[in-house]
Design a protein around this motif. Structure first.
Motif, PDB file in Angstrom:
ATOM      1  N   LEU A 210       0.894  -1.234  -0.091  1.00  0.00           N
ATOM      2  CA  LEU A 210      -0.040   0.153   0.274  1.00  0.00           C
ATOM      3  C   LEU A 210       0.760   1.204  -0.040  1.00  0.00           C
ATOM      4  O   LEU A 210       0.634   2.345  -0.805  1.00  0.00           O
ATOM      5  CB  LEU A 210      -0.797   0.018   1.242  1.00  0.00           C
ATOM      6  N   ALA A 211       1.971   1.099   0.698  1.00  0.00           N
ATOM      7  CA  ALA A 211       3.002   2.444   0.678  1.00  0.00           C
ATOM      8  C   ALA A 211       3.440   2.739  -0.653  1.00  0.00           C
ATOM      9  O   ALA A 211       3.682   3.614  -1.065  1.00  0.00           O
ATOM     10  CB  ALA A 211       3.937   1.909   1.737  1.00  0.00           C
ATOM     11  N   LEU A 212       4.007   1.679  -1.495  1.00  0.00           N
ATOM     12  CA  LEU A 212       4.309   1.789  -2.787  1.00  0.00           C
ATOM     13  C   LEU A 212       3.187   2.254  -3.646  1.00  0.00           C
ATOM     14  O   LEU A 212       3.334   3.092  -4.542  1.00  0.00           O
ATOM     15  CB  LEU A 212       5.149   0.379  -3.212  1.00  0.00           C
ATOM     16  N   GLN A 213       2.033   1.584  -3.615  1.00  0.00           N
ATOM     17  CA  GLN A 213       1.098   2.051  -4.278  1.00  0.00           C
ATOM     18  C   GLN A 213       0.617   3.666  -4.117  1.00  0.00           C
ATOM     19  O   GLN A 213       0.332   4.130  -5.179  1.00  0.00           O
ATOM     20  CB  GLN A 213      -0.290   1.081  -4.210  1.00  0.00           C
ATOM     21  N   GLN A 214       0.757   3.942  -2.956  1.00  0.00           N
ATOM     22  CA  GLN A 214       0.050   5.404  -2.610  1.00  0.00           C
ATOM     23  C   GLN A 214       1.143   6.327  -2.790  1.00  0.00           C
ATOM     24  O   GLN A 214       1.080   7.519  -2.768  1.00  0.00           O
ATOM     25  CB  GLN A 214      -0.460   5.392  -1.266  1.00  0.00           C
ATOM     26  N   GLY A 215       2.414   5.773  -3.117  1.00  0.00           N
ATOM     27  CA  GLY A 215       3.628   6.846  -3.125  1.00  0.00           C
ATOM     28  C   GLY A 215       4.185   7.315  -1.904  1.00  0.00           C
ATOM     29  O   GLY A 215       4.944   8.277  -1.820  1.00  0.00           O
ATOM     30  N   VAL A 216       4.004   6.793  -0.718  1.00  0.00           N
ATOM     31  CA  VAL A 216       4.467   6.978   0.541  1.00  0.00           C
ATOM     32  C   VAL A 216       6.078   6.781   0.384  1.00  0.00           C
ATOM     33  O   VAL A 216       6.904   7.534   0.971  1.00  0.00           O
ATOM     34  CB  VAL A 216       3.933   6.196   1.558  1.00  0.00           C
ATOM     35  N   VAL A 217       6.716   5.712  -0.219  1.00  0.00           N
ATOM     36  CA  VAL A 217       7.919   5.366  -0.532  1.00  0.00           C
ATOM     37  C   VAL A 217       8.125   5.345  -2.157  1.00  0.00           C
ATOM     38  O   VAL A 217       7.060   4.831  -2.701  1.00  0.00           O
ATOM     39  CB  VAL A 217       8.373   4.043   0.305  1.00  0.00           C
ATOM     40  N   ASP A 218       9.127   5.413  -2.508  1.00  0.00           N
ATOM     41  CA  ASP A 218       9.320   5.087  -4.040  1.00  0.00           C
ATOM     42  C   ASP A 218       9.812   4.059  -4.381  1.00  0.00           C
ATOM     43  O   ASP A 218       9.764   3.642  -5.591  1.00  0.00           O
ATOM     44  CB  ASP A 218      10.411   6.321  -4.361  1.00  0.00           C
ATOM     45  N   GLY A 219      10.504   3.390  -3.479  1.00  0.00           N
ATOM     46  CA  GLY A 219      11.059   1.992  -3.648  1.00  0.00           C
ATOM     47  C   GLY A 219      11.294   1.098  -2.490  1.00  0.00           C
ATOM     48  O   GLY A 219      11.014   1.653  -1.244  1.00  0.00           O
ATOM     49  N   GLN A 220      11.988   0.059  -2.577  1.00  0.00           N
ATOM     50  CA  GLN A 220      12.165  -0.798  -1.466  1.00  0.00           C
ATOM     51  C   GLN A 220      13.247  -1.770  -1.949  1.00  0.00           C
ATOM     52  O   GLN A 220      13.678  -1.923  -2.813  1.00  0.00           O
ATOM     53  CB  GLN A 220      11.017  -1.560  -1.191  1.00  0.00           C
TER      54      GLN A 220
END
Length: 339
Positions: A210-220
């Motif tokens: 969800l964080a990636l989908q919503q742009g809270v983070v850019d990558g992992q």
């Protein structure tokens, strides 16, 4: 875990009461469990039953121990059924869990220097990690860990190299500039982010999609099997094959292991060695199947020209300058073992 064992004892007692006296008499005699020699050990981990850590790790250990016929059986509790990593290592120390499979960074909660096993580019590949734990170079670490925690390290394997994903390719350290990269919240992984030149953002693994989908983070960054298990390719455009850390799993055992007979200990040790030897091939097979699937369906673009040497040289210089005391000693022992 104590509750779990209490349930077993209650059920066993109920079953004995229900048995006819003649049958009880027939069951006596030479049975090992009647003489108190039979031991059931619990083995816990946080992975799904489809992941290599279970199929080629936990199940191999269980089957090999039981095939040895030394009066030891193993019950496996996967998928964090007995608690998260931090909870489980405490349960191993107390004896409520007998064997556990944990990443080195999680085990750093009871002995900080062991987390260095997860340092970025500490090991060039899975074979180097396995060789280190089978060498005299690791003896001091194992001894110090046992002294600090009363927990034994029985073996270690890599569950795959950790790779970057993002919505743009990451080929060299400079490509991390300005990206909000999710790293696990353990101290060693946050040190890895600094050494790699990344801006670390902490997000719980369960919330990462969800964080990636919503742009809270850019990558992992994660091993391929984890990236696949969490369907992260649905919310990321590029997989950059940086192989910047081996995803370590240490097989650890609590006080009941120390109480086993020499024959039983040997059976457990041999079973762990069997799993350690099988894991690299098992992980590689799973990774190759996943990569082939992604290439075929275009789920994510695979970047295989990452400047690994540039990353490795940068992280090595950073760790040698910033690690101290026993942590630096562990790091240097790892590097020295590869020369």
């Amino acid at each position: 875990m104590t509750h779990h064992r209490s349930i077993h004892r209650t059920l066993a007692a109920t079953a004995v009461v229900a048995l006819p006296l003649a049958l009880l008499a027939a069951c006596g005699g030479d049975d090992d469990s009647a003489s108190g020699d039979s031991v059931e050990l619990t083995l816990a981990h946080s992975y799904t039953e489809d992941q290599p850590q279970h199929t080629c790790g936990a199940e191999v250990i269980k089957n090999a121990v039981e095939d040895a016929d030394v009066g030891v059986t193993i019950e496996i509790f996967p998928a964090s059924q007995l608690g998260g990593d931090a909870d489980r290592i405490a349960s191993v120390q107390s004896g409520d869990i007998d064997i556990d499979i944990q990443g080195a960074s999680a085990l750093a909660a009871v002995y900080d220097p062991v987390g260095v096993i997860d340092a970025a580019y500490a090991f060039p590949d899975a074979a180097a990690l396995e060789e280190y734990f089978n060498s005299e170079s690791a003896d001091q670490l194992k001894s110090d860990f046992k002294d600090a925690s009363d927990v034994s390290i029985l073996g270690a394997w890599s569950a795959g190299a950790r790779q970057f994903t993002a919505n743009e390719p990451i080929r060299e350290p400079e490509d991390l500039d300005g990206l909000r990269m999710r790293f696990p919240g353990s101290p060693q992984f946050l040190l890895n982010a600094q050494a790699l030149g990344a801006k670390a953002t902490e997000v719980a693994y369960e919330e990462l999609y969800l964080a990636l989908q919503q742009g809270v983070v850019d990558g992992q960054e994660n091993p391929i099997v984890n990236i696949d298990a969490s369907n992260l390719v649905e919310v990321q455009d590029y997989l950059s094959m940086s192989s910047h850390a081996q995803n370590s799993n240490l097989i650890v055992a609590g006080p009941r292991y120390d109480d086993l007979s020499d024959e039983q200990k040997q059976a457990v040790d041999d079973a762990v060695a069997d799993a350690v030897s099988q894991m690299p091939g098992c992980v590689e097979e799973a990774e190759q199947e996943t990569l082939a699937k992604w290439e075929s369906d275009g789920s994510i673009e695979i970047v295989d020209d990452v400047d690994v040497e540039a990353f490795s040289e940068q992280t090595d210089a950073w760790f040698r300058a910033n690690l101290e005391g026993d942590s630096l000693a562990v790091y240097e022992s790892i590097k020295d073992a590869q020369e």
